[in-house]
Design an enzyme around this catalytic site. Structure first.
Site, PDB file in Angstrom:
ATOM      1  N   PRO A  12     -19.386  75.118 -11.390  1.00 56.04           N
ATOM      2  CA  PRO A  12     -20.653  74.929 -10.698  1.00 56.04           C
ATOM      3  C   PRO A  12     -20.825  73.561 -10.059  1.00 56.04           C
ATOM      4  O   PRO A  12     -20.389  72.549 -10.607  1.00 56.04           O
ATOM      5  CB  PRO A  12     -21.700  75.121 -11.809  1.00 56.04           C
ATOM      6  CG  PRO A  12     -20.962  74.914 -13.074  1.00 56.04           C
ATOM      7  CD  PRO A  12     -19.560  75.370 -12.825  1.00 56.04           C
ATOM      8  N   ASN A  13     -21.450  73.583  -8.898  1.00 57.07           N
ATOM      9  CA  ASN A  13     -21.829  72.400  -8.118  1.00 57.07           C
ATOM     10  C   ASN A  13     -20.647  71.700  -7.450  1.00 57.07           C
ATOM     11  O   ASN A  13     -20.852  70.761  -6.671  1.00 57.07           O
ATOM     12  CB  ASN A  13     -22.627  71.392  -8.974  1.00 57.07           C
ATOM     13  CG  ASN A  13     -23.892  72.004  -9.525  1.00 57.07           C
ATOM     14  OD1 ASN A  13     -24.671  72.576  -8.768  1.00 57.07           O
ATOM     15  ND2 ASN A  13     -24.091  71.947 -10.831  1.00 57.07           N
ATOM     16  N   ARG A  20     -22.441  65.438  -2.835  1.00 60.78           N
ATOM     17  CA  ARG A  20     -23.084  65.360  -4.142  1.00 60.78           C
ATOM     18  C   ARG A  20     -22.719  64.051  -4.852  1.00 60.78           C
ATOM     19  O   ARG A  20     -21.528  63.764  -5.024  1.00 60.78           O
ATOM     20  CB  ARG A  20     -22.559  66.532  -4.965  1.00 60.78           C
ATOM     21  CG  ARG A  20     -22.876  66.495  -6.419  1.00 60.78           C
ATOM     22  CD  ARG A  20     -22.011  67.490  -7.204  1.00 60.78           C
ATOM     23  NE  ARG A  20     -22.464  67.513  -8.580  1.00 60.78           N
ATOM     24  CZ  ARG A  20     -21.716  67.917  -9.593  1.00 60.78           C
ATOM     25  NH1 ARG A  20     -20.486  68.353  -9.398  1.00 60.78           N
ATOM     26  NH2 ARG A  20     -22.185  67.888 -10.815  1.00 60.78           N
ATOM     27  N   TYR A  25     -18.535  61.188  -7.640  1.00 60.41           N
ATOM     28  CA  TYR A  25     -17.521  62.209  -7.359  1.00 60.41           C
ATOM     29  C   TYR A  25     -16.718  61.959  -6.083  1.00 60.41           C
ATOM     30  O   TYR A  25     -15.794  62.717  -5.780  1.00 60.41           O
ATOM     31  CB  TYR A  25     -18.188  63.592  -7.279  1.00 60.41           C
ATOM     32  CG  TYR A  25     -18.830  63.994  -8.583  1.00 60.41           C
ATOM     33  CD1 TYR A  25     -18.059  64.154  -9.739  1.00 60.41           C
ATOM     34  CD2 TYR A  25     -20.203  64.186  -8.689  1.00 60.41           C
ATOM     35  CE1 TYR A  25     -18.637  64.507 -10.947  1.00 60.41           C
ATOM     36  CE2 TYR A  25     -20.794  64.544  -9.897  1.00 60.41           C
ATOM     37  CZ  TYR A  25     -20.012  64.694 -11.016  1.00 60.41           C
ATOM     38  OH  TYR A  25     -20.577  65.042 -12.222  1.00 60.41           O
ATOM     39  N   ASN A  76     -11.554  73.027 -13.481  1.00 62.19           N
ATOM     40  CA  ASN A  76     -12.662  72.084 -13.606  1.00 62.19           C
ATOM     41  C   ASN A  76     -13.906  72.947 -13.809  1.00 62.19           C
ATOM     42  O   ASN A  76     -14.447  73.505 -12.855  1.00 62.19           O
ATOM     43  CB  ASN A  76     -12.804  71.212 -12.360  1.00 62.19           C
ATOM     44  CG  ASN A  76     -13.909  70.165 -12.544  1.00 62.19           C
ATOM     45  OD1 ASN A  76     -14.683  70.228 -13.489  1.00 62.19           O
ATOM     46  ND2 ASN A  76     -13.978  69.215 -11.624  1.00 62.19           N
ATOM     47  N   ALA A  79     -20.162  71.411 -15.497  1.00 62.36           N
ATOM     48  CA  ALA A  79     -21.024  71.236 -16.677  1.00 62.36           C
ATOM     49  C   ALA A  79     -20.752  72.279 -17.765  1.00 62.36           C
ATOM     50  O   ALA A  79     -21.020  72.033 -18.945  1.00 62.36           O
ATOM     51  CB  ALA A  79     -22.492  71.289 -16.259  1.00 62.36           C
ATOM     52  N   GLU A 100      -7.287  71.267 -18.184  1.00 61.98           N
ATOM     53  CA  GLU A 100      -8.679  70.930 -17.878  1.00 61.98           C
ATOM     54  C   GLU A 100      -8.687  69.666 -17.026  1.00 61.98           C
ATOM     55  O   GLU A 100      -8.043  68.679 -17.394  1.00 61.98           O
ATOM     56  CB  GLU A 100      -9.401  70.678 -19.213  1.00 61.98           C
ATOM     57  CG  GLU A 100     -10.817  70.177 -19.047  1.00 61.98           C
ATOM     58  CD  GLU A 100     -11.464  69.811 -20.389  1.00 61.98           C
ATOM     59  OE1 GLU A 100     -10.889  70.120 -21.467  1.00 61.98           O
ATOM     60  OE2 GLU A 100     -12.549  69.207 -20.346  1.00 61.98           O
ATOM     61  N   HIS A 102     -11.145  66.832 -14.615  1.00 57.38           N
ATOM     62  CA  HIS A 102     -12.450  66.313 -14.184  1.00 57.38           C
ATOM     63  C   HIS A 102     -12.229  65.185 -13.198  1.00 57.38           C
ATOM     64  O   HIS A 102     -11.321  64.359 -13.390  1.00 57.38           O
ATOM     65  CB  HIS A 102     -13.241  65.780 -15.378  1.00 57.38           C
ATOM     66  CG  HIS A 102     -13.523  66.829 -16.396  1.00 57.38           C
ATOM     67  ND1 HIS A 102     -14.479  67.797 -16.212  1.00 57.38           N
ATOM     68  CD2 HIS A 102     -12.916  67.108 -17.578  1.00 57.38           C
ATOM     69  CE1 HIS A 102     -14.469  68.619 -17.254  1.00 57.38           C
ATOM     70  NE2 HIS A 102     -13.523  68.224 -18.093  1.00 57.38           N
ATOM     71  N   ARG A 109     -19.408  58.435 -19.331  1.00 58.99           N
ATOM     72  CA  ARG A 109     -20.705  58.868 -18.831  1.00 58.99           C
ATOM     73  C   ARG A 109     -21.648  59.222 -19.988  1.00 58.99           C
ATOM     74  O   ARG A 109     -21.442  58.777 -21.106  1.00 58.99           O
ATOM     75  CB  ARG A 109     -20.483  60.026 -17.861  1.00 58.99           C
ATOM     76  CG  ARG A 109     -19.575  59.617 -16.690  1.00 58.99           C
ATOM     77  CD  ARG A 109     -19.398  60.713 -15.679  1.00 58.99           C
ATOM     78  NE  ARG A 109     -20.686  61.108 -15.093  1.00 58.99           N
ATOM     79  CZ  ARG A 109     -20.871  62.231 -14.417  1.00 58.99           C
ATOM     80  NH1 ARG A 109     -19.859  63.069 -14.231  1.00 58.99           N
ATOM     81  NH2 ARG A 109     -22.064  62.520 -13.918  1.00 58.99           N
TER      82      ARG A 109
HETATM   83  C1  DQA Z   1     -17.192  67.151 -13.818  1.00 60.60           C
HETATM   84  C2  DQA Z   1     -17.893  66.426 -14.979  1.00 60.60           C
HETATM   85  C3  DQA Z   1     -19.021  67.280 -15.537  1.00 60.60           C
HETATM   86  O1  DQA Z   1     -19.674  66.585 -16.591  1.00 60.60           O
HETATM   87  C4  DQA Z   1     -20.041  67.589 -14.464  1.00 60.60           C
HETATM   88  O2  DQA Z   1     -21.037  68.430 -14.980  1.00 60.60           O
HETATM   89  C5  DQA Z   1     -19.429  68.146 -13.245  1.00 60.60           C
HETATM   90  C6  DQA Z   1     -18.166  67.592 -12.755  1.00 60.60           C
HETATM   91  C7  DQA Z   1     -16.143  66.246 -13.144  1.00 60.60           C
HETATM   92  O3  DQA Z   1     -15.305  66.796 -12.408  1.00 60.60           O
HETATM   93  O4  DQA Z   1     -16.167  65.038 -13.291  1.00 60.60           O
HETATM   94  O5  DQA Z   1     -19.991  69.012 -12.583  1.00 60.60           O
HETATM   95  O6  DQA Z   1     -16.520  68.282 -14.345  1.00 60.60           O
END
Ligand code: DQA
Length: 150
Positions: A12-13, A20, A25, A76, A79, A100, A102, A109
């Site tokens: 998501p996102n 964003r 990011y 990835n 959240a 995994e 990120h 964070r």
């Molecule tokens: C994320 C880190 C997560 O905590 C966050 O909710 C994201 C992006 C990252 O790629 O740094 O959406 O996965």
């Protein structure tokens, strides 16, 4: 050796990357990241399948669909990383090696980001290298399939 099939799954996102929270990011869009992955994949004997969803069920359905078609997953989960037992169970169920990734360093964070419920069912985790985390994830996954010892 047959061409390896790798799925790159964005949660998501991540579709909003580039606009964003750029300070966290970066400025690259999701398409930019996918294009970089494709350039890297061209150098290796791998084919990539990309998927992004903002919904937990969408991600789970896609992970299920990887069975029998995909050799490794770069994930990835956004959240969902921090609380989706359902995604964790999906990774465990399909039994496909999963890395995994990120963009941000989740340990630098907020405290709620310090927990990954998916980490225990993944081969490993790469966090904090921006878009390059995905390239490192791909290289890490490929090292599993390579006969070379590090
Ligand atoms: C994320 C880190 C997560 O905590 C966050 O909710 C994201 C992006 C990252 O790629 O740094 O959406 O996965």
């Amino acid at each position: 050796m047959a061409e390896l099939r790798i799925a790159v799954i964005h949660g998501p996102n991540l579709d909003l990357l580039g606009t964003r929270e750029k300070d966290i990011y970066g400025t690259r869009s999701l398409q930019d990241i996918d294009d970089e992955m494709l350039r890297e994949a061209e150098k290796q004997a791998v084919s990539l399948a990309f998927f992004q969803s903002n919904s937990e069920g969408g991600l789970i359905d896609y992970i299920h669909g990887c069975r029998g078609k995909i050799d490794g997953i770069i994930l990835n989960a956004g959240a969902y990383t921090h609380y989706s037992i359902a995604i964790r169970d999906a990774i465990a169920a399909v039994d496909i090696p999963t890395v995994e990734v990120h963009l941000s360093n989740i340990y630098r964070r907020e405290e709620f980001r310090h927990t990954s419920v998916i980490a225990p069912v993944c081969v490993g985790q790469i966090s904090g290298f921006g878009a390059y985390s995905y390239i490192l994830g791909l290289q890490a996954l490929l090292s599993l399939f390579s006969e070379k010892e590090i």
